[in-house]
Design a protein around this motif. Sequence first.
Motif, PDB file in Angstrom:
ATOM      1  N   ARG A  76       1.003   2.214   3.814  1.00 26.56           N
ATOM      2  CA  ARG A  76       0.730   0.847   3.399  1.00 26.56           C
ATOM      3  C   ARG A  76       0.128   0.026   4.545  1.00 26.56           C
ATOM      4  O   ARG A  76      -0.669  -0.884   4.303  1.00 26.56           O
ATOM      5  CB  ARG A  76       1.998   0.194   2.847  1.00 26.56           C
ATOM      6  N   HIS A  99      -3.349  -1.933   3.885  1.00 27.40           N
ATOM      7  CA  HIS A  99      -3.600  -3.344   4.195  1.00 27.40           C
ATOM      8  C   HIS A  99      -4.755  -3.485   5.180  1.00 27.40           C
ATOM      9  O   HIS A  99      -5.583  -4.400   5.063  1.00 27.40           O
ATOM     10  CB  HIS A  99      -2.347  -3.989   4.775  1.00 27.40           C
ATOM     11  N   GLU A 111       4.235  -6.555   4.707  1.00 27.44           N
ATOM     12  CA  GLU A 111       5.263  -5.762   4.045  1.00 27.44           C
ATOM     13  C   GLU A 111       6.637  -6.400   4.180  1.00 27.44           C
ATOM     14  O   GLU A 111       7.497  -6.240   3.317  1.00 27.44           O
ATOM     15  CB  GLU A 111       5.287  -4.348   4.627  1.00 27.44           C
ATOM     16  N   GLU A 159      -4.394   3.853  -2.172  1.00 30.63           N
ATOM     17  CA  GLU A 159      -3.709   3.255  -3.315  1.00 30.63           C
ATOM     18  C   GLU A 159      -3.068   4.292  -4.217  1.00 30.63           C
ATOM     19  O   GLU A 159      -2.174   3.979  -5.001  1.00 30.63           O
ATOM     20  CB  GLU A 159      -4.680   2.391  -4.121  1.00 30.63           C
ATOM     21  N   ASP A 171       0.643   4.406  -4.548  1.00 29.37           N
ATOM     22  CA  ASP A 171       1.360   3.375  -5.294  1.00 29.37           C
ATOM     23  C   ASP A 171       1.537   3.734  -6.761  1.00 29.37           C
ATOM     24  O   ASP A 171       2.196   3.026  -7.514  1.00 29.37           O
ATOM     25  CB  ASP A 171       0.608   2.044  -5.201  1.00 29.37           C
TER      26      ASP A 171
END
Length: 274
Positions: free
Chosen positions: A21, A25, A80, A270, A273
């Motif tokens: 993550r 980002h 986060e 992604e 996720d």
Amino acid sequence: MSALDTGTAVGTDAAVDLARRIRLHAVRMVTPHGFGYLGQALSSAEQLAVLHTHWFRQGVDRFVCSPGHYVIAAYAVAREAGELTDTQLGEYGQDGADLEAIGTETSPAVDLTCGSLAQGLSGAAGFALADRLRGLEGSRRTFVLVSDGEMQEGQTWEAALFAGHHRLRDVVVLLDANDSQVDGPVSSITTIDPLVDKWASFGWYAEEVDGHDTAALRAALGRAIEDERPGVVVARTSTVHGLACLPEDADGHFIKLPAELAARALAELEDGDA
């Protein structure tokens, strides 16, 4: 910068996911510009993920980001932790934005970043010495992210010598050895190895690990924290790690990310996720 979990045991898988993550980002932050300090987030992602999953105590410990351009990774962790918003990350590096591309004294998400290289360790030593003088030694740690390019700077070694002499055990360094700087590979410009031997000779606990191995990083950080000396973990890393879509010859210091490549990078990251 806040810990993402405090007071409870968290499995290494949590750090692996946090590292992904952080990269996600970072890609989102540089995509609007088409280039940026993405490689620094790719190389340091596991280090910051392990630190903030397992060791960093929110509201207690300090985090110093010595190389100002690495602040992109600190912003990702802060998002986060709920300290920054997607809107703020979306404005990264734009005129008048809260989040500068190269951190300054006003940057959120860190206790200190200096912009110019090699000043962070001096600041960290100052924090730790101030705690000692106030009778607070041992109550909190100062973690410092340092780049291998900074090993060419005299101020880094002066600070290392000072911290070792005064046995400032509350200072713990994560040294991101990604062999990348603006002029090319660090190893082609200045021979800085053997890093572990050099730090040890300055009175530090020093250990080298694979900087993308979360279990090894967690164990090494634990040993550095428990030692009576200041500690450094030399993390050998790559500026393209974690993104298979990047070409092998990508300039890790300032990665170009045209729209098509950015879309592939986002899709790759992604996917976790789903």
